[in-house]
Motif scaffolding. Structure first.
Motif, mmCIF file in Angstrom:
data_model
loop_
_atom_site.group_PDB
_atom_site.id
_atom_site.type_symbol
_atom_site.label_atom_id
_atom_site.label_comp_id
_atom_site.label_asym_id
_atom_site.label_seq_id
_atom_site.Cartn_x
_atom_site.Cartn_y
_atom_site.Cartn_z
ATOM 1 N N ASP A 333 0.821 -1.216 0.000
ATOM 2 C CA ASP A 333 0.000 0.000 0.000
ATOM 3 C C ASP A 333 0.853 1.265 0.000
ATOM 4 O O ASP A 333 0.341 2.369 -0.165
ATOM 5 C CB ASP A 333 -0.981 0.004 1.170
ATOM 6 C CG ASP A 333 -0.282 -0.013 2.529
ATOM 7 O OD1 ASP A 333 0.953 -0.161 2.577
ATOM 8 O OD2 ASP A 333 -0.990 0.113 3.553
ATOM 9 N N ASP A 334 2.167 1.104 0.177
ATOM 10 C CA ASP A 334 3.087 2.243 0.130
ATOM 11 C C ASP A 334 4.467 1.694 -0.233
ATOM 12 O O ASP A 334 4.977 0.801 0.439
ATOM 13 C CB ASP A 334 3.134 2.956 1.486
ATOM 14 C CG ASP A 334 3.832 4.306 1.410
ATOM 15 O OD1 ASP A 334 4.337 4.653 0.322
ATOM 16 O OD2 ASP A 334 3.870 4.997 2.432
ATOM 17 N N GLN A 335 5.045 2.227 -1.291
ATOM 18 C CA GLN A 335 6.366 1.747 -1.704
ATOM 19 C C GLN A 335 7.506 2.547 -1.064
ATOM 20 O O GLN A 335 8.637 2.077 -1.001
ATOM 21 C CB GLN A 335 6.522 1.816 -3.233
ATOM 22 C CG GLN A 335 5.836 0.692 -3.983
ATOM 23 C CD GLN A 335 4.344 0.902 -4.086
ATOM 24 O OE1 GLN A 335 3.871 2.030 -4.268
ATOM 25 N NE2 GLN A 335 3.585 -0.171 -3.951
ATOM 26 N N GLU A 336 7.231 3.775 -0.616
ATOM 27 C CA GLU A 336 8.245 4.612 0.027
ATOM 28 C C GLU A 336 7.868 4.718 1.494
ATOM 29 O O GLU A 336 6.862 5.321 1.853
ATOM 30 C CB GLU A 336 8.307 5.976 -0.646
ATOM 31 C CG GLU A 336 8.734 5.874 -2.111
ATOM 32 C CD GLU A 336 8.710 7.222 -2.815
ATOM 33 O OE1 GLU A 336 7.980 8.130 -2.365
ATOM 34 O OE2 GLU A 336 9.422 7.367 -3.822
ATOM 35 N N VAL A 337 8.684 4.118 2.346
ATOM 36 C CA VAL A 337 8.258 3.884 3.720
ATOM 37 C C VAL A 337 9.234 4.496 4.720
ATOM 38 O O VAL A 337 10.394 4.777 4.417
ATOM 39 C CB VAL A 337 8.140 2.371 3.978
ATOM 40 C CG1 VAL A 337 7.071 1.769 3.081
ATOM 41 C CG2 VAL A 337 9.475 1.665 3.755
#
Length: 615
Positions: A333-337
């Motif tokens: 749900d988020d690639q940059e974490v």
């Protein structure tokens, strides 16, 4: 003497009169012996279309057509049945004869032992046998049935016929042979179907170069293209290949009624074996793929399995399918974490159309060591859906180091073939994570060909160096906070507690954003001027703001600096200028003040000295 001579003369005279009679009786007995049996000669003829009816005369005739070898006839004695019906019928002889023939044809021969004729020969289609001309003191009547039928014969048009013996010529003499000409309509058939391949993405297309063998179920032999017969063992069977249109076709077959089965064998485009390596070809398992049913009238229907392996029966045309394994998909749900962030991964897998052929169905999640599994077994199972709807499926959970597996029952999934199976898993980004890609792989483990997908996430950071703008020397003790919009960066330790201040690089902390600067974590430059942060979640240009809250001693406070997070390879210099010092201007100057001060000091010393002397 004369009397005796006279008696002998009389005896010889009587004998002379009897001698012709004796020869006549012998001749009569010979004639009756000759009429005890009569040879029936069968001329079997074949046609592509049945001709009009022609009355047999008992003599040799020209019926056209071609000889048909391999036909076997059995003659059943129906004399009693015929004559009973004949005698019971009223009307003319022709009417009574018709009634007798009808009864004879309707006779139940299942328990009768008939006279079997040899098979008709291939060259002339002839078979013959002698039959008694009388039965039970009556002229013999025989019902002929074709009990051995060659391949390709339309059996509904192979009609039983009745012969009455003895058969005489027009002049009343007994025929040496009775000639009859039974006819058959013969057809050749083409057995065929279309071969399709289902790609990993579900695309359907005709499949050339797939290979098959064809078996006669009745005799267990395989099709031999050289003889055009079913007379080969499996190893010698003709290889039948789908053409550019996916068509598998065997034309010109003279078939006996029964079943003919197409079996797929391994080829350059398909295999039944489990595959390894980087290139997948189509797979199959169910055999036979198509079964052709040939009726007694040479009509052909097919049984086959459709794309979802649902069996179709009695169809006019047939299809067969090969498959590739569908690819699983894993999406975050988020690639940059950020460090400490909980990421939800959704695993999707198209349930194969041929899931009924699977014996192993496992989705194996291998996650990076920088991730921590948050979801419980029950949460994973509760998240299972089919086409977006919650579904309770039998699944088995297993876990290992940086891995978990959900195994499903293939037979339970057959009702959902072609639909999308999904489930969700939550994972936390561990603190201390470096700034390289974090891999998360999903594998569909099965008995045909393992397929994989990988989702990559990443965390960013920024490294800084505090330096003098003129001398370029590093500066220690500068303090900063970082902003994301209106919020401030707060770092948490392993116990989830706020860290007030970090000197140098802050790499082992969980990231949190707060609205109050007072709650923010202060980043301070170390003796080498270094400071920075790991675990930011965006690399958007100028997304973050660096705010200096305390300048090194003697240096001016900086204004806010916009910066872009990265993978930590580029260090951003943060320059400070000294405050410096300047003289006061516009007064008497420092020299005059110094002189006044010295004079005052000297006067004070003189005063104290005089006072001491007076005392």
């Amino acid at each position: 003497m004369n009397v005796r001579k006279q008696k002998l003369t009389i005896v010889f005279a009587v004998f002379s009169l009897l001698l012709p009679l004796l020869f006549s009786i012998g001749a009569l007995q010979t004639a009756h012996a000759a009429e005890g049996e009569q040879t029936v000669t069968i001329h079997k003829r074949k046609y592509t279309t049945m001709p009009n009816e022609i009355q047999n005369t008992g003599d040799e005739m020209d019926f056209g057509g071609e000889p048909l070898g391999g036909a076997t006839f059995t003659a059943y004695d129906v004399t009693s049945t015929y004559w009973t019906a004949y005698d019971a019928a009223s009307g003319t002889h022709a009417q009574k004869e018709a009634a007798g023939i009808a009864a004879a044809k309707a006779a139940d021969t299942t328990s009768m032992t008939g006279t079997v004729f040899p098979a008709t020969d291939a060259a002339e289609g002839i078979a013959e046998k002698a039959l008694p001309v009388s039965s039970g003191g009556q002229n013999a009547i025989y019902l002929f049935k074709e009990t051995g039928i060659p391949s390709g014969v339309v059996q509904s048009k192979s009609i039983p016929f009745v012969i009455g013996l003895p058969s005489h010529k027009a002049d009343g003499s007994l025929r040496e042979k009775v000639h009859v000409y039974p006819k058959n309509e013969v057809k050749t058939n083409t057995l065929s179907f279309i071969k399709y391949g289902i790609e990993a993405d579900g695309t359907k297309a005709v499949l050339p170069d797939a290979t098959f063998i064809l078996k006669s179920v009745a005799n267990g032999k395989y099709y031999n293209s050289t003889s055009n017969q079913f007379d080969a063992e499996q190893a010698d069977a003709a290889r039948l290949t789908s053409d550019g249109s996916g068509i598998v076709s065997v034309p010109g077959l003279a078939l006996a009624p029964g079943d003919y089965a197409f079996y797929e064998v391994d080829s350059s485009v398909s295999t039944a074996a489990e595959q390894q390596g980087t290139t997948e070809i189509f797979h199959y398992k169910t055999n036979p793929v198509v079964v052709a049913h040939v009726s007694t009238d040479m009509a052909v229907t097919y049984d086959y399995y459709d794309q979802s392996l649902v069996k179709k029966t009695g169809q006019e045309n047939a299809e067969a399918y090969n498959y590739k394994v569908p690819i699983p998909e894993k999406e975050a749900d988020d690639q940059e974490v950020e460090n400490g962030q909980i990421v939800t991964f959704t695993i999707k897998h198209p349930i194969p159309d041929d899931v009924a052929q699977y014996t192993l169905y496992q989705l194996v999640d291998d996650y990076d060591s920088r991730l921590e599994l948050v979801s419980t077994e029950q949460e994973l199972k509760d998240s299972i859906q089919i086409d977006g709807q919650k579904e309770t499926l039998t699944s088995t959970y297993a876990s290992g180091t940086n891995q978990f597996t959900l195994a499903f029952v293939p037979s339970e999934l057959t009702a959902h073939a072609g639909k999308i199976l999904t489930f969700k898993v939550k994972m936390r980004v561990k603190t201390g994570t470096d700034l390289t890609l974090i891999d998360n792989e999903i594998t569909f483990d099965n008995n045909f060909y393992d397929r994989k997908d990988k989702e990559e996430i990443i965390s960013y950071g920024k490294l800084f160096k505090k330096i003098d703008s003129n001398s370029r020397k590093t500066l220690e003790g500068a303090e900063f906070v970082i902003k994301d919009g209106a919020n401030f960066l707060q770092l948490l330790d392993g116990d989830g507690q706020r860290v007030a201040k970090v000197t140098g690089y802050a790499s082992g902390y969980e990231v949190k954003w707060v609205s109050s600067e007072a709650e923010a974590t202060v980043l301070a430059s170390d003796k080498d001027g270094k400071f920075g942060v790991y675990g930011l979640g965006s690399k958007a240009k100028d997304h973050y703001t660096l705010v200096e809250t305390k300048a090194p001693e003697g240096y001016a406070l900086l204004g806010d600096i916009l910066f872009t997070a990265d993978n930590g390879t580029a260090i951003l210099d943060v320059e400070n200028k000294t405050r410096g010092f300047l003289p006061s201007t516009g007064g008497v100057g420092t020299t005059v003040l110094l002189m006044v001060g010295l004079a005052g000091f000297a006067g004070a010393m003189l005063y104290f000295k005089k006072t001491r002397v007076t005392r």
